[in-house]
Design an enzyme around this catalytic site. Structure first.
Site, mmCIF file in Angstrom:
data_model
loop_
_atom_site.group_PDB
_atom_site.id
_atom_site.type_symbol
_atom_site.label_atom_id
_atom_site.label_comp_id
_atom_site.label_asym_id
_atom_site.label_seq_id
_atom_site.Cartn_x
_atom_site.Cartn_y
_atom_site.Cartn_z
ATOM 1 N N ASP A 397 0.857 -1.174 0.000
ATOM 2 C CA ASP A 397 0.000 0.000 0.000
ATOM 3 C C ASP A 397 0.904 1.239 0.000
ATOM 4 O OD1 ASP A 397 -2.316 1.617 0.352
ATOM 5 O OD2 ASP A 397 -1.908 1.692 2.498
ATOM 6 N N THR A 712 -2.394 1.488 -4.887
ATOM 7 C CA THR A 712 -2.905 2.664 -4.204
ATOM 8 C C THR A 712 -4.182 3.154 -4.860
ATOM 9 O OG1 THR A 712 -2.398 4.958 -3.594
ATOM 10 C CG2 THR A 712 -1.428 4.137 -5.622
ATOM 11 N N GLY A 713 -4.948 3.917 -4.105
ATOM 12 C CA GLY A 713 -6.163 4.507 -4.637
ATOM 13 C C GLY A 713 -5.956 5.879 -5.239
ATOM 14 N N LYS A 809 -6.994 -5.009 -5.082
ATOM 15 C CA LYS A 809 -5.685 -5.289 -4.471
ATOM 16 C C LYS A 809 -5.517 -6.785 -4.222
ATOM 17 C CE LYS A 809 -4.939 -0.890 -2.022
ATOM 18 N NZ LYS A 809 -4.690 -0.254 -0.706
ATOM 19 N N ASN A 832 -8.443 -1.248 4.625
ATOM 20 C CA ASN A 832 -8.601 -1.513 3.196
ATOM 21 C C ASN A 832 -7.501 -2.403 2.636
ATOM 22 O OD1 ASN A 832 -6.690 0.511 3.599
ATOM 23 N ND2 ASN A 832 -7.050 1.409 1.588
#
EC number: 7.6.2.1
Length: 1173
Positions: A397, A712-713, A809, A832
């Site tokens: 992450d 990653t978002g 993910k 998350n």
């Protein structure tokens, strides 16, 4: 494991009625609140724990051996010699299991006997958690835990609000607001006004979801029941604690095993390493060899009996009594018993001990201690220690993992203006602040934040003179025209923002209103903001520091202090942020009666929901692109005006949502429709700095041939720039980007990337792929595209996946794990990341600012990302070598021990006569050769990196990461390695047996001329085997400690010598009266010396042969490192001398020192030329 299955009635919809006078005995279908996490009791422990032990095939095998050994006609051995080691191994495992279960019993009793309070007959009565039943009214005071899952009916706060801390459930210490519905709050706001009428609850089937709840509360209003819809906002979870609220009243809805915390308390997964799986296959292979040797021996026995049985008068056989086939059948099982030493009974328990010891030293490693968080490494799964040395893919992450997750409010975009620009120099800034800004700040209460403490997750250094003047209203720019009119869709309501001052006010009010933060009070009545994420807290904190202070909220209103003026608005609805929505919104009604939707969210989400005409969009996008280039986190702020009719329509749909699973679907639909046709107000840019040593750690991981993926978002530009900052993408990398929004375009782009990839392979260039979530979704759903992507990705040094969801993910991890069959590691710090962590072979959680969910779900927990360097490259590397060599050595020493027994069968007419004394057989694996091996597998190091530190600022050995390939390529524990060790054991066993047979066949043992028999010969061979086994340990050990010396000298040789003396007086055994006699013979000691010389010469020849023709890269690195060490030590010695000399001698030493430095640099240069594996 042994819990009974839950009755079906427990899984039905929860429906019950209750009041203060009902005794809850009419609801037997619901479980009690008694919690039982232990597996056993005094009656069931022995049978059930034994059953658990025999789920291991090895234990079943040794049980069969023990049973066969108890049959006199099949066994020549004492049955106790087989039963004792089995009982010892099973006993150790059962004791460990019992101790762990005892801890669970203590914990269960402590929880079940915890005091709590219920309300019956209008009186508060003390009871225990175990006695709570569904429908009880529970009275909970501040800082107490909830004994069961409750529906909050009333609170000491007039609004019905209360605050809970769920750190015991999900690790998050941030307070979460809960609230009773207004109607129930009015009925239960004090003991004096409690309503005695029956209430009815209809709730969903018990589930695992901590954040979802669907129920209806039927309250008696005006002589009839009125239904009210309940959500997770009214649910108080068992184990959570009440904070910032004096008391609440709740009705019990779920108890015991039906509570959400127990529904989530699944048994932890039992992980096994690839080495253990290979070991089990090898054990099956050894079993086949054992059966084969037994067949050979029994076949020869049949032949011998047929040919010589009747003629051997001492056997007393006749033609009628001799049945060679039957006898050879018995002999087969007898030899199965004699050859069972090929399979080490103590291997499994020894591995358990070693892995526990390794885990202890990992947890005590001070170099993995993070002072900022006061955390050491934590090992939660010991069974996969060696796989830490075999990782080939790391999935990481970004936020909180590579970055600090400590946010700093950097820039603010309001309309078409950017704020947060620094003055030309610091002195100018200081002068301006002293003359102009500080008086304004004091007047408007900007920055001081009186009454509100800063949060550890935030860092505020925002400054803009122009913005402060605009807020003050005294600057000419405040009159800059904006003329922004926002109308409802039916044109019945509107607001107008005339100038920049009004736009700034609207912007910061939006930041202080559209959030999920609450105000927390400590023991000294100091206050601070608490929220679900550092981003959320940072924005509310920034608004407060600019004079727009959020001061509290209830279920129906929000309170503010806006530029020293109190303000209150009605809170109509609030919609939380989640990883799917990626936005958060509130509906408020201001003092003028205008209903507004205030929303903030990810730029990609908000942009798609804006109305067609936007005054600020183009300029805002330009600023967002600039922010992305420097790696800032961005959110967009927008709004919408609702008329009364529009809101009533929405509210009606909201209150009439269907029940069950369809409710959430419909809720998502109506909120999606509501949060559209927005008007952009501005944007925020927040900086999340990299953690310490992240670039250096990733650079070394890449050197170790570990592929690092960042998931990653964030948007593509932000993710790529962060990847460059942390050396995930380096200057010489060819970056290929995949960001398409249709499947055909994605397929075409993938083909273009394939061409670029082929060119990079041809030119031997390093490669990286940056891919967005939409394109990744196409790939994951297409087998052909997935295959093509994986083939390219496996040779790329790094991959960056941006705009990905938690589910994606986990899917990416499974894609590599399943298709490439490589050891994967996932690391993250937030809830998350849990799916990704659980999907990988190895899950690593970081102690971060987003709760403990990641840590609780992981196999290993670390304080910071940089600790991964030592966890993998040091401990992982060591653990793989230790475990691999331990298993190989176990097979070697057991082959060494068994081969003399096999060849002895040729000298005893294949009669299944045991070559060794029974107790000597038992103690060989349990004591004499096991303990030194356990110590070696705990402490041995192929290289102690502390001794070889060069003058790198980061204190890392330049070549150390290259050694990691030893585990990645599985260079030690392989089938050829096993065959070589087994063959070595066979050769050494043959040498010991025949060399000593040749000597003792003609050598007299005492002055009377008596030659050796079975007992002296057996003891001599056994002693030689012990010495050779220990000698092999000695020459294979690379790093000696005091423990190694004690283990070999005392725990092996000394204990063996002591037992030899004791066995001299042991009645009825083979060795009785033999040891002391043979120990007096010089020939005995000469035999041992000659055996060690022969074996030592063979090992020296093999070592030199391997060094000359089969030198591994790792060994070459070690040679170079030792050369460097010698040069370094000399250089340091010269430096110490220089420090002690006067200036005249210093010049002479300086010339000598320069020569040493040149040699030092040449040595390092040679070592660095070793190719990357």
């Amino acid at each position: 494991m042994f819990w009974q299955s839950r009755p079906v009635t427990y899984n039905n919809q929860r429906t019950f009625e209750s009041n203060f006078y009902l005794v809850q005995q009419d609801v037997p279908q619901f479980p009690s609140n008694f919690i039982k996490t232990s597996r056993y009791n005094l009656v069931t422990f022995l049978p059930f724990s034994l059953l658990l032990q025999f789920t291991r095939y090895a234990n079943i095998y040794f049980l069969c051996i023990a049973i066969i050994q108890c049959i006199p006609i099949l066994s020549t051995l004492n049955p106790f010699s087989a039963i004792a080691p089995l009982v010892f191994v099973l006993g150790l495992s059962m004791c460990r299991e019992g101790w762990e279960d005892y801890g669970r019993h203590v914990s269960d009793n402590e929880v079940n006997s915890t005091d709590c309070f219920v309300i019956k007959d209008r009186r508060v009565t003390k009871t225990t958690w175990a006695d709570i039943q569904v429908g009880d009214y529970v009275y909970v005071r501040q800082d107490e835990s909830f004994p069961a899952d409750l529906i909050v009916l009333g609170s000491e706060k007039e609004s019905g609000a209360c605050y809970i801390e769920t750190s015991s459930l999900d690790g998050e210490k941030n307070l979460k607001p809960k609230s009773a519905i207004l109607d129930s709050q009015q009925m239960y706001q004090s003991l004096d006004t409690f309503n005695d009428q029956i209430v009815k609850v209809v709730a969903e089937t018990p589930s695992q979801s901590l954040y979802e709840f669907d129920a209806q509360l039927h309250l008696p209003i005006n002589s009839e029941f009125k239904k009210f819809q309940l959500t997770a906002k009214q649910l108080l979870l068992r184990g959570a604690q009440l904070r910032n609220t004096s008391w609440i009243i709740g009705i019990v809805v779920y108890t015991g095993q039906d509570s959400k915390i127990m529904r989530n308390a699944d048994a932890s997964r039992v992980k096994s390493s690839e080495i253990e799986r290979t070991m089990n296959i090898l054990i099956l292979g050894i079993l086949c060899v054992q059966i084969t040797l037994s067949i050979i021996s029994c076949s020869f026995s049949s032949v011998w009996l047929t040919k010589f049985g009747v003629d051997s008068f001492y056997l007393d056989y006749t033609n009628d009594s001799l049945n060679p086939s039957l006898f050879s059948f018995y002999v087969f099982f007898s030899y199965i018993l004699l050859y069972n030493t090929m399979i080490p009974i103590s291997l499994i328990v020894s591995l358990e001990f070693v892995k526990v010891f390794q885990s202890y030293f990992m947890e005590m490693d001070v170099e993995m201690y993070v002072q900022q968080r006061n955390k050491f490494c934590k090992v939660q799964t010991t069974t996969i220690n060696e796989e830490l040395g075999q990782v080939e893919y790391i999935f990481s992450d970004k936020t909180g993992t590579l970055t600090c997750n400590q946010m700093e409010f950097k820039y603010s975009v309001i309309g078409n203006s950017l704020y947060g620009k620094e003055p030309p120099n610091q002195s100018a800034k200081t002068e301006i602040m002293l003359q102009n800004i500080l008086p304004l700040q004091n007047k408007l209460q900007i920055h001081p934040m009186e009454g509100i403490q800063g949060h550890s997750m935030t860092n505020f250094n925002f400054y803009d003179e122009e913005l402060i003047n605009i807020i003050d209203g005294g600057n000419s720019k405040t009159t800059a025209s904006v003329n922004l009119t926002i109308k409802s869709k039916d044109n019945k309501s509107q607001i107008t923002i005339n100038n920049q001052k009004e736009l700034v006010d609207y912007y910061f009010f939006l930041l202080s209103s559209a959030h999920e933060c609450i105000i927390q009070y400590d023991q000294d009545k100091n206050t601070s903001y608490q929220g679900p994420s550092p981003d959320e807290i940072t924005l509310v904190d920034a608004a407060a520091r600019m004079g727009y202070k959020f001061t509290g909220a209830s279920a129906s209103e929000q309170n503010f202090m806006i530029l020293n003026q109190p303000r209150k608005v009605k809170l109509l609805k609030s919609f939380e942020f989640d990883s799917i929505r990626k936005r958060m919104s509130v509906i408020i009604k201001d003092e003028k009666g205008i209903i507004k939707l205030l929303i903030k969210g990810a730029d990609s989400i908000i942009k798609s929901r804006l109305s067609n005409e936007q005054k600020f969009l183009d300029k805002t996008i330009e600023w967002l692109e600039e922010f992305s280039r420097i790696g800032l986190r961005c959110l967009l702020m927008a709004t919408r005006v609702l008329s009364e009719d529009e809101y009533k329509k929405f509210d009606n749909e909201y209150n009439n949502l269907p029940e069950g699973e369809q409710r959430q679907i419909e809720l998502n639909r109506i909120t999606d429709e509501l949060e559209r046709d927005l008007t952009l107000i501005g944007a925020t840019a927040v900086e999340d700095k990299l953690q310490s040593q992240v670039p250096e750690t990733i650079a070394d991981l890449l050197k170790a041939n570990i592929k690092v993926w960042m998931l990653t978002g964030d948007k593509l530009e932000t993710a790529e720039n962060i990847a460059k900052s942390c050396k995930l993408i380096q200057g010489d990398f060819t970056v290929m980007r995949l960001s398409e929004f249709t499947e055909p375009d994605c397929l075409d782009k993938l083909k273009d990337i394939q061409d670029t990839y082929d060119l990079c392979i041809k030119e031997n260039r390093k490669k990286s792929i940056v891919i967005e979530g939409q394109s990744l979704d196409f790939i994951l759903n297409s087998n052909d595209m997935a295959s093509s992507f994986v083939q390219m990705a496996k040779d790329c040094e790094s991959i960056v996946c941006c705009r990905v969801t938690p589910k994606q993910k986990a899917d990416v991890v499974r894609l590599i794990k399943d298709r490439l069959n490589k050891i994967t590691l996932a690391i993250g710090d937030g809830a998350n990341d849990v799916n990704m962590i659980q999907a990988a072979h190895i899950g690593v959680g970081l102690y971060g600012n987003e709760g403990m969910r990641a840590v609780q779900s992981a196999d290993f927990a670390l304080g910071e990302f940089q600790c991964l360097w030592r966890l993998l490259l040091v401990h992982g590397h060591w653990n793989y070598i230790r475990i691999s060599e331990m298993i190989l050595y176990f097979f070697y020493k057991n082959m060494l021990f068994t081969i003399p027994q096999f060849f002895f069968s040729f000298f005893c007419a294949f009669s299944a006569q045991s070559f060794y004394d029974d107790w000597y057989i038992t103690l060989y694996n349990l004591i004499f050769t096991a303990l030194p091996l356990i110590i070696r597998a705990t402490f041995d190091q192929d290289i102690n990196y502390k001794q070889y530190l060069n003058y790198d600022a980061n204190q890392r050995i330049r070549n150390f990461p290259y050694l990691y390939y030893v585990g990645q390529k599985k260079t030690i524990f392989t089938i050829p390695s096993y065959m070589m060790w087994a063959f070595t054991g066979v050769i050494h066993g043959m040498i010991i047996f025949f060399f000593l047979y040749w000597i003792m066949d003609y050598e007299a043992l005492n002055i009377n001329g008596i030659t050796g028999g079975l007992a002296p010969y057996s003891l001599t061979v056994y002693t030689a085997i012990i010495l050779v086994a220990d000698f092999q340990i000695i020459i294979q050990t690379k790093y000696w400690t005091l423990f190694n010396v004690v283990a070999v000298s005392f725990l092996s040789l000394f204990l063996y010598g002591g037992y030899v003396i004791i066995s001299h007086y042991w009645p009825g055994e083979l060795m009785m009266y033999t040891p002391l006699t043979i120990l007096k013979m010089p020939s005995f000691w000469l035999c041992q010396f000659l055996i060690l010389v022969i074996v030592g010469a063979m090992e020296a020849f093999r070592s030199e042969f391997n060094r000359q023709y089969f030198l591994e890269t790792a060994d070459e690195i070690l040679v170079k490192t030792k050369q460097f060490t010698f040069t370094l030590n000399e250089w340091l010695s010269k430096q110490k001398k220089v420090a002690r000399q006067d200036s005249f001698w210093a010049e002479i030493y300086k010339e000598d020192e320069q020569e040493q430095v040149i040699q030092f640099e040449e040595t390092i240069k040679d070592a660095n030329q070793i190719p990357n594996q």
